[in-house]
Design an enzyme around this catalytic site. Structure first.
Site, PDB file in Angstrom:
ATOM      1  N   ARG A   1       1.121  -1.138  -0.197  1.00  0.00           N
ATOM      2  CA  ARG A   1      -0.258  -0.344   0.530  1.00  0.00           C
ATOM      3  C   ARG A   1       0.533   1.233   0.106  1.00  0.00           C
ATOM      4  NH1 ARG A   1      -2.818  -4.382   2.837  1.00  0.00           N
ATOM      5  NH2 ARG A   1      -5.131  -4.393   1.265  1.00  0.00           N
TER       6      ARG A   1
ATOM      7  N   ASP B   1       0.031  -6.845  -3.365  1.00  0.00           N
ATOM      8  CA  ASP B   1      -0.951  -7.156  -2.941  1.00  0.00           C
ATOM      9  C   ASP B   1      -2.120  -6.210  -4.126  1.00  0.00           C
ATOM     10  OD1 ASP B   1      -3.291  -6.387  -1.379  1.00  0.00           O
ATOM     11  OD2 ASP B   1      -1.921  -6.837   0.588  1.00  0.00           O
TER      12      ASP B   1
ATOM     13  N   HIS C   1      -6.412 -10.783  -3.196  1.00  0.00           N
ATOM     14  CA  HIS C   1      -5.507  -9.494  -2.685  1.00  0.00           C
ATOM     15  C   HIS C   1      -4.204  -9.186  -4.557  1.00  0.00           C
ATOM     16  CE1 HIS C   1      -6.556  -7.574   0.171  1.00  0.00           C
ATOM     17  NE2 HIS C   1      -7.181  -8.970   1.425  1.00  0.00           N
TER      18      HIS C   1
ATOM     19  N   ASP D   1      -6.200 -14.357   2.488  1.00  0.00           N
ATOM     20  CA  ASP D   1      -7.203 -13.824   3.075  1.00  0.00           C
ATOM     21  C   ASP D   1      -8.043 -13.080   1.974  1.00  0.00           C
ATOM     22  OD1 ASP D   1      -5.142 -12.335   2.607  1.00  0.00           O
ATOM     23  OD2 ASP D   1      -6.376 -10.987   3.912  1.00  0.00           O
ATOM     24  N   GLU D   2      -9.410 -12.852   2.047  1.00  0.00           N
ATOM     25  CA  GLU D   2      -9.690 -11.839   1.495  1.00  0.00           C
ATOM     26  C   GLU D   2      -9.847 -12.032   0.310  1.00  0.00           C
ATOM     27  OE1 GLU D   2     -10.379  -8.011   4.016  1.00  0.00           O
ATOM     28  OE2 GLU D   2      -8.251  -8.101   3.255  1.00  0.00           O
TER      29      GLU D   2
ATOM     30  N   TRP E   1      -6.483 -14.359  12.243  1.00  0.00           N
ATOM     31  CA  TRP E   1      -6.171 -12.620  12.692  1.00  0.00           C
ATOM     32  C   TRP E   1      -8.062 -11.890  12.576  1.00  0.00           C
ATOM     33  CZ3 TRP E   1      -8.728  -9.404   8.541  1.00  0.00           C
ATOM     34  CH2 TRP E   1      -9.318  -9.918   7.610  1.00  0.00           C
TER      35      TRP E   1
ATOM     36  N   TYR F   1      -3.601  -5.103  15.185  1.00  0.00           N
ATOM     37  CA  TYR F   1      -3.148  -3.933  14.579  1.00  0.00           C
ATOM     38  C   TYR F   1      -3.002  -3.098  14.902  1.00  0.00           C
ATOM     39  CZ  TYR F   1      -4.922  -7.688  10.818  1.00  0.00           C
ATOM     40  OH  TYR F   1      -4.866  -9.027  10.036  1.00  0.00           O
TER      41      TYR F   1
ATOM     42  N   TRP G   1      -0.295  -2.523   7.847  1.00  0.00           N
ATOM     43  CA  TRP G   1      -0.847  -2.189   7.467  1.00  0.00           C
ATOM     44  C   TRP G   1      -0.883  -0.770   6.714  1.00  0.00           C
ATOM     45  CZ3 TRP G   1      -1.306  -6.971   5.154  1.00  0.00           C
ATOM     46  CH2 TRP G   1      -2.305  -8.287   5.661  1.00  0.00           C
TER      47      TRP G   1
ATOM     48  N   GLU H   1      -1.767   1.016   4.441  1.00  0.00           N
ATOM     49  CA  GLU H   1      -2.802   1.546   2.838  1.00  0.00           C
ATOM     50  C   GLU H   1      -2.293   3.282   3.624  1.00  0.00           C
ATOM     51  OE1 GLU H   1      -4.026  -0.654   5.121  1.00  0.00           O
ATOM     52  OE2 GLU H   1      -5.629  -2.205   2.950  1.00  0.00           O
TER      53      GLU H   1
HETATM   54  C1  ACM Z   1      -5.327  -8.804   6.950  1.00  0.00           C
HETATM   55  O1  ACM Z   1      -5.819  -8.330   7.784  1.00  0.00           O
HETATM   56  N1  ACM Z   1      -6.588  -9.285   6.028  1.00  0.00           N
HETATM   57  C2  ACM Z   1      -4.543 -10.164   6.748  1.00  0.00           C
END
Ligand code: ACM
Ligand code: ZN
Length: 554
Positions: free
Chosen positions: A177, A206, A279, A342-343, A409, A434, A484, A486
């Site tokens: 990011r 990502d 991702h 993930d996601e 997570w 986080y 993270w 962003e």
């Molecule tokens: C995550 O925070 N998507 C692993």
């Protein structure tokens, strides 16, 4: 000999300590993570031009701790302590020896008297952690390379017996990011080493950018590493505003090697993360044929979860990912390779004839089982290369790959379920670790993703779930904090978010739970701040206590 048992809360004791060590007799030094035990003796050990370092052998790994200590001493004094192999202690010297009295691979016994320093350890790692303890006992001037005329270095006499609670103590950093210079990554790694963490999880790919050079697929970095602009503010509801400024970059393989070598010299393993099946927009912008629809795509200028993912029906996807992982494996010597997981929305797979054929041909029930099939296929490949797969807790959905390690997570449920299935687990629940969450009340803070995670709340986290049996608990390898990025565009901002909360996680990973005490941690942090200042680290200096709990108590 004056013995003081560790763990008398020491709050006020330290506030008066100005130089980051505690040479005045009897005071318990400020160490993070707190050691298992420390007893203070009388006097100080003073480093002089005659202080040399004796180690059991001069092999590269054994030398690391000695060379690190020699460098610390050299920084402010210009002294160059000699490092030699030997089995006998000498006066005024630092003597390291392998000793079966220390049972833990990472443990050590550090004995400092006015005459000498002795370090006993089972392995070279233990020597290194003893040196990190010495580092925190030394004046903060050792943290930068400025020779100070007449600078005397001393450490207080004491005996430290120490070993970690968990074998895995990690910090993650998302460089997709926003990315950070190699120098920042090294500073980050050095802060982990100072606090006896042993793993750096490098989130390299990502939707918003692919950040690692892969020689076989040059478009990954020519195309996939650059986005045309970046969303301004939160990526909530439209209309979205963009900054109109191209953003991007990547780490060359030489830079990756440099980072991995730097980490290795601090006994830190780097775990690379290459995201799949979701991702994946960085990769798909470069190679759209690896998706279900064929694109075209752009490297995403907006945060969030994207519907386009790697196609699980095409053989080309696996050929590509295996080629990529082959280069990654050559760069990262550690056991684990993180494949994300993930996601991953399943909307494209639901409509893709090739993905549906894959489901039918393999007797799978649904798209979750297709993801599990995907991950299992990657796991077989990694195992064939002698490596182990880690994935986020979504890899439980549709069935875990046989040897997979899970990063929990979305709370702790995934980790608990995985441990019950006899899989290894790293605890990294968003609610506790986080570090992109706000660390105090948001008013006046730089924009963050959301949440409220003050230092006190991070510190309070216990990674060992009580609902597990002692046998299942053995699968909880440890704890990791995640950063993270962003909403974290610069190195300074990244450090501001990561520190000192990462240091609380370091203590959680190392110090026995019974010895943890937040007020005492705060007192030690107050002393160590001067060291972070000397090292040029931009840590958060605001309110560390959980004010919402305090408000509720009123
Ligand atoms: C995550 O925070 N998507 C692993
Ligand atoms: Zn498909």
């Amino acid at each position: 000999m004056k013995m003081i048992l560790y763990f008398i809360p020491v709050i006020m004791m330290f506030l008066s300590c100005s130089n980051g060590n505690s040479s005045s007799e009897g005071k318990i030094p400020a160490l993070i993570p707190a050691p298992v035990s420390i007893s203070m003796l009388t006097g100080d050990f003073v480093f002089t031009k005659n202080s040399n370092i004796i180690i059991p052998s001069l092999d590269a790994e054994t030398r690391l701790a000695a060379d690190f200590l020699a460098q610390l001493i050299n920084n402010p004094t210009g002294l160059t302590p000699d490092v030699s192999a030997g089995t006998k202690a000498r006066k005024r010297s630092v003597f390291m020896s392998f000793d079966t009295a220390v049972k833990n691979d990472e443990g050590y016994i550090l004995t400092i008297t006015p005459k000498r320093i002795a370090i006993q350890a089972k392995t070279a790692v233990g020597f290194f952690y003893a040196v990190q303890t010495i580092r925190q006992l030394l004046p903060v001037e050792v943290e930068n390379k400025k020779v100070i005329e007449g600078m005397a270095l001393s450490v207080p006499a004491c005996i430290v017996r120490d070993e970690p609670r968990f074998i895995y103590r990690g910090m993650h950093l998302d460089v997709s990011r926003h990315m950070f210079p190699v120098a920042t990554i090294k500073d980050y790694i050095d802060m982990l080493a100072l606090h006896k963490m042993n793993t750096f999880h490098w989130h390299l790919t990502d939707d918003q950018g692919w950040r690692i050079e892969i020689k076989k697929y040059p478009k990954l970095t020519e195309v996939g590493a650059f986005r045309k602009e970046t969303i301004v503010g939160h990526a909530g509801k439209p209309p979205f505003k963009y900054d109109g400024t191209p953003y991007g970059g990547f780490y060359t393989q030489d830079e990756v090697k440099d980072v991995v070598a730097y980490a290795k010299s601090r006994f830190i393993t780097v775990i690379p993360e290459i995201e799949m099946p979701g991702h994946a927009m960085g990769a798909l912008a470069a190679y759209p044929e690896l998706s279900c629809t064929g694109g075209p795509f752009e490297v995403n200028p907006k945060w969030g979860v994207m519907p386009d993912v790697f196609c699980a029906g095409k053989e080309g996807t696996f050929a590509f990912l295996q080629d990529v992982l082959t280069e990654v494996i050559d760069l990262f010597p550690g056991t684990y390779i993180h494949i994300g997981g993930d996601e991953c929305p399943k909307t494209r797979w639901e409509k893709c004839p090739l993905c549906q054929k894959r489901i039918k041909d393999n007797g799978l029930n649904d798209e979750n089982e297709l993801q599990s099939w995907f991950v299992q296929r990657m796991e077989k490949f990694l195992i064939s290369k002698g490596r182990k797969l880690i994935g986020w807790d979504e890899i439980l959905e549709g069935g875990l790959a046989p040897e997979a390690t899970v990063m929990s997570w979305r709370g702790t449920k995934g980790g608990i379920a995985a441990a019950k299935q006899k899989h290894d687990v790293i605890m990294t629940p968003s609610s506790s670790v986080y570090l992109d969450y706000y660390q105090c009340e948001p008013a006046g803070e730089p924009l963050a993703i959301g949440g409220y995670l003050p230092l006190e709340k991070v510190y309070a986290y216990n990674p060992m779930p009580e609902e597990l049996t002692p046998e299942e608990q053995k699968h909880i390898l440890g704890v990791q904090g995640n950063v993270w990025t962003e909403y974290i565009p610069t190195s300074e901002h990244m450090e501001y978010m990561a520190f000192p909360r990462a240091f609380a996680i370091a203590e959680t990973g190392w110090t026995p739970d019974r010895l943890k005490d937040f007020e005492d941690f705060l007192a030690r942090l107050e002393v160590l701040k001067k060291r972070y200042d000397a090292a040029g680290i931009n840590y958060f200096r605001g309110e560390y206590r959980n004010m919402r709990v305090a408000a509720e108590k009123k």
